[in-house]
Design a protein around this motif. Structure first.
Motif, PDB file in Angstrom:
ATOM      1  N   ARG A  79       0.835  -1.196   0.000  1.00 48.01           N
ATOM      2  CA  ARG A  79       0.000   0.000   0.000  1.00 48.01           C
ATOM      3  C   ARG A  79       0.871   1.248   0.000  1.00 48.01           C
ATOM      4  N   PRO A  80       0.344   2.373  -0.435  1.00 46.42           N
ATOM      5  CA  PRO A  80       1.160   3.579  -0.564  1.00 46.42           C
ATOM      6  C   PRO A  80       1.500   4.268   0.743  1.00 46.42           C
ATOM      7  N   VAL A  81       0.693   4.059   1.800  1.00 52.89           N
ATOM      8  CA  VAL A  81       0.882   4.753   3.075  1.00 52.89           C
ATOM      9  C   VAL A  81       0.877   3.730   4.202  1.00 52.89           C
ATOM     10  N   PRO A  82       1.873   3.727   5.095  1.00 54.41           N
ATOM     11  CA  PRO A  82       1.839   2.786   6.225  1.00 54.41           C
ATOM     12  C   PRO A  82       0.631   3.027   7.115  1.00 54.41           C
ATOM     13  N   VAL A  83       0.037   1.936   7.619  1.00 55.97           N
ATOM     14  CA  VAL A  83      -1.091   2.065   8.540  1.00 55.97           C
ATOM     15  C   VAL A  83      -0.626   2.641   9.870  1.00 55.97           C
ATOM     16  N   ALA A  84       0.515   2.169  10.347  1.00 56.62           N
ATOM     17  CA  ALA A  84       1.026   2.604  11.650  1.00 56.62           C
ATOM     18  C   ALA A  84       2.263   3.475  11.467  1.00 56.62           C
ATOM     19  N   TRP A 168     -14.752   7.287  14.491  1.00 57.66           N
ATOM     20  CA  TRP A 168     -13.507   6.520  14.584  1.00 57.66           C
ATOM     21  C   TRP A 168     -13.556   5.309  13.659  1.00 57.66           C
ATOM     22  N   ALA A 169     -14.689   4.644  13.625  1.00 54.59           N
ATOM     23  CA  ALA A 169     -14.809   3.449  12.778  1.00 54.59           C
ATOM     24  C   ALA A 169     -14.629   3.796  11.309  1.00 54.59           C
ATOM     25  N   ALA A 170     -15.160   4.922  10.867  1.00 50.57           N
ATOM     26  CA  ALA A 170     -15.056   5.319   9.464  1.00 50.57           C
ATOM     27  C   ALA A 170     -13.612   5.572   9.069  1.00 50.57           C
ATOM     28  N   THR A 171     -12.842   6.237   9.934  1.00 53.85           N
ATOM     29  CA  THR A 171     -11.446   6.488   9.593  1.00 53.85           C
ATOM     30  C   THR A 171     -10.622   5.207   9.676  1.00 53.85           C
ATOM     31  N   GLY A 172     -11.027   4.267  10.544  1.00 54.44           N
ATOM     32  CA  GLY A 172     -10.345   2.975  10.587  1.00 54.44           C
ATOM     33  C   GLY A 172     -10.463   2.236   9.273  1.00 54.44           C
ATOM     34  N   GLU A 173     -11.629   2.317   8.630  1.00 60.36           N
ATOM     35  CA  GLU A 173     -11.821   1.697   7.317  1.00 60.36           C
ATOM     36  C   GLU A 173     -10.866   2.323   6.304  1.00 60.36           C
ATOM     37  N   ALA A 174     -10.790   3.651   6.292  1.00 59.10           N
ATOM     38  CA  ALA A 174      -9.955   4.342   5.307  1.00 59.10           C
ATOM     39  C   ALA A 174      -8.475   4.034   5.495  1.00 59.10           C
ATOM     40  N   LEU A 175      -8.050   3.817   6.741  1.00 63.22           N
ATOM     41  CA  LEU A 175      -6.645   3.507   6.998  1.00 63.22           C
ATOM     42  C   LEU A 175      -6.203   2.231   6.288  1.00 63.22           C
ATOM     43  N   LEU A 176      -7.124   1.300   6.101  1.00 65.04           N
ATOM     44  CA  LEU A 176      -6.774   0.008   5.519  1.00 65.04           C
ATOM     45  C   LEU A 176      -7.220  -0.122   4.070  1.00 65.04           C
ATOM     46  N   SER A 177      -7.617   0.970   3.448  1.00 59.78           N
ATOM     47  CA  SER A 177      -7.985   0.916   2.034  1.00 59.78           C
ATOM     48  C   SER A 177      -6.728   0.817   1.188  1.00 59.78           C
ATOM     49  N   GLU A 188      -5.283  11.186   4.778  1.00 56.34           N
ATOM     50  CA  GLU A 188      -6.167  12.046   5.567  1.00 56.34           C
ATOM     51  C   GLU A 188      -6.688  11.308   6.792  1.00 56.34           C
ATOM     52  N   ALA A 189      -7.045  10.033   6.617  1.00 60.48           N
ATOM     53  CA  ALA A 189      -7.541   9.241   7.749  1.00 60.48           C
ATOM     54  C   ALA A 189      -6.473   9.078   8.816  1.00 60.48           C
ATOM     55  N   ALA A 190      -5.222   8.907   8.394  1.00 60.04           N
ATOM     56  CA  ALA A 190      -4.129   8.758   9.356  1.00 60.04           C
ATOM     57  C   ALA A 190      -3.974  10.014  10.200  1.00 60.04           C
ATOM     58  N   LEU A 191      -4.080  11.195   9.576  1.00 56.61           N
ATOM     59  CA  LEU A 191      -3.964  12.456  10.304  1.00 56.61           C
ATOM     60  C   LEU A 191      -5.130  12.647  11.276  1.00 56.61           C
ATOM     61  N   ILE A 192      -6.342  12.350  10.808  1.00 57.35           N
ATOM     62  CA  ILE A 192      -7.529  12.501  11.661  1.00 57.35           C
ATOM     63  C   ILE A 192      -7.465  11.554  12.846  1.00 57.35           C
ATOM     64  N   THR A 193      -7.109  10.296  12.579  1.00 59.55           N
ATOM     65  CA  THR A 193      -7.046   9.297  13.644  1.00 59.55           C
ATOM     66  C   THR A 193      -6.025   9.690  14.697  1.00 59.55           C
ATOM     67  N   ARG A 194      -4.854  10.149  14.248  1.00 55.96           N
ATOM     68  CA  ARG A 194      -3.809  10.543  15.197  1.00 55.96           C
ATOM     69  C   ARG A 194      -4.286  11.698  16.072  1.00 55.96           C
ATOM     70  N   THR A 231       0.298   7.119  21.318  1.00 55.68           N
ATOM     71  CA  THR A 231      -0.654   7.351  20.234  1.00 55.68           C
ATOM     72  C   THR A 231      -0.603   6.238  19.205  1.00 55.68           C
ATOM     73  N   SER A 232       0.588   5.838  18.802  1.00 58.57           N
ATOM     74  CA  SER A 232       0.727   4.797  17.788  1.00 58.57           C
ATOM     75  C   SER A 232       0.205   3.450  18.285  1.00 58.57           C
ATOM     76  N   LEU A 233       0.423   3.164  19.561  1.00 55.55           N
ATOM     77  CA  LEU A 233      -0.086   1.913  20.132  1.00 55.55           C
ATOM     78  C   LEU A 233      -1.605   1.884  20.114  1.00 55.55           C
ATOM     79  N   ALA A 234      -2.238   2.996  20.472  1.00 54.79           N
ATOM     80  CA  ALA A 234      -3.700   3.053  20.467  1.00 54.79           C
ATOM     81  C   ALA A 234      -4.253   2.911  19.064  1.00 54.79           C
TER      82      ALA A 234
END
Length: 403
Positions: A79-84, A168-177, A188-194, A231-234
């Motif tokens: 994928r183009p962007v790391p999840v964590a 939170w659930a919606a951005t979790g989906e986008a993180l793994l797209s 964008e989801a990574a920034l919002i989630t953080r 933050t990264s652990l959560a």
């Protein structure tokens, strides 16, 4: 060995597959070239892919293969962007720092915390299925159970207010797209989630609680971990505990609904459920492709191949779980299998800490369905059940059932 030329590089596009069909690319490598060189859709260069069970366990437990060595390298990837985050959390670090962070998170994943969560989870599952029964058949089991249940359990575990969790659930989906068109959405989801996790941890300093956010906030305040590590652990727990559990548990139920003899046996022998869940974890292909790679810190021989220092190595847990040398008749769903030591949760120091919670959730969901709907069955032919596409985690989008 030193003079043996490396094998040619195989391109692996990691395409969507129907239902629970194993990836044929992995099947071929397991039989013909268990330690192969591959290139994935993103990043640069090539990597080794290890598919045999014993080789996967070796690479994941040998300290000469480093997760930290991946940081900052443009390796070939899924994928183009790391999840964590690559600079904090458990995913991209090695011992001894890894052991220090893992000890902090393990305080939340205790037997006591699971005993506290299980009755809450059982009540939540019963309530969700009661609502599905009131709505009437046919019904979508993903909509009524597999979607909301893991989110509710994780919400209680992490400490997110119920009114905020749908965001939170919606951005979790986008993180793994996955896919090129999802790249900006994932960023964008990574920034919002953080930002949301940072705010949650800040609130726990002012309002301490015994949830995961509270554990992480206290550890950060005491100087055991940094704020960025907390933050990264959560975030890692949110992704694995919500999106992944939803899809994996729905895949398990699809497997049972397409194996009615196994479903009938679980009704007759409910005490078999923990063993059945372990076999389902082995049997279900829970993801597409591979996860986080490692880098060899020195020359190491694996499965008859010499992996040079600096080479990138991926482990195919899905292939290892279907290694016929370890699991006879691996494509069969067998609740009487002697060996239950699958690697669905990884192996070695990076073995998934949340495995204890994922097992509990699977047992609760399957047990609740069988108790309330002893006659449950698919409401459509198996081939008409739509599965996720263009994502890293596999699972049914919907699961129409009747009873």
């Amino acid at each position: 060995m030193a003079g043996t030329p490396p094998p040619p590089v195989r391109y692996w596009p990691v395409e969507d597959l129907p239902a629970l069909v194993p990836d044929p690319f992995l099947d071929v490598l397991l039989r013909e070239e268990p330690v192969a060189r591959i290139r994935l859709p993103y990043g640069e260069g090539c990597a080794w892919l290890v598919t045999r069970y014993e080789d996967v366990r070796f690479v994941t437990s040998d300290p000469r293969f480093s997760r930290a060595g991946v940081v900052g390298r443009a390796v070939t990837t899924m994928r183009p962007v790391p999840v964590a985050s690559q600079t904090a959390g458990l995913q991209y670090i090695d011992p001894p720092r890894h052991a220090r962070l893992r000890r902090v998170v393990a305080r939340a994943f205790t037997g006591r915390s699971m005993r506290r969560l299980r009755p809450l989870a059982e009540r939540r599952a019963a309530g969700l299925l009661e609502g599905m029964e009131r709505a009437g058949a046919p019904a979508d089991l993903v909509e009524h159970l597999h979607g909301p249940f893991p989110i509710a359990v994780l919400r209680d575990f992490l400490g997110v207010e119920e009114k905020d969790w749908h965001r939170w659930a919606a951005t979790g989906e986008a993180l793994l797209s996955a896919g090129a068109d999802a790249q900006e959405r994932a960023r964008e989801a990574a920034l919002i989630t953080r930002a949301r996790v940072t705010e949650l941890l800040r609130s726990r300093r002012e309002d301490p609680r015994d949830d995961l956010a509270g554990v992480l906030a206290r550890a950060a305040e005491a100087g055991e971990i940094t704020d960025d590590e907390a933050t990264s652990l959560a975030i890692a727990v949110q992704v694995s505990g919500g999106h992944a559990v939803r899809n994996n548990s729905a895949s398990m139920m699809y497997a049972l609904l397409t194996h009615p003899g196994h479903l009938d046996r679980l009704r007759r022998e409910p005490e078999l459920l923990p063993r059945a869940v372990e076999e389902l974890f082995r049997y279900v292909p829970h993801r597409n492709g591979v996860g986080i790679p490692r880098v060899a810190t020195e020359d190491v021989e694996v499965g008859g191949r010499l992996i040079r220092a600096g080479d990138v190595v991926y482990n195919a847990y899905l292939a290892a779980n279907r290694d016929p040398e370890v699991f006879p008749d691996p494509d069969a769903l067998d609740f009487d299998r002697d060996n239950l030591a699958h690697v669905a949760f990884g192996h070695g120091p990076h073995h998934c800490l949340a495995a204890v919670m994922a097992r509990m959730e699977a047992e609760v969901m399957i047990g609740a369905v069988l108790t309330r709907f002893p006659g449950i069955r698919l409401a459509v032919p198996p081939g008409e059940v739509g599965f996720q596409t263009r994502g890293l985690i596999r699972g049914p989008r919907t699961l129409p059932v009747t009873w």
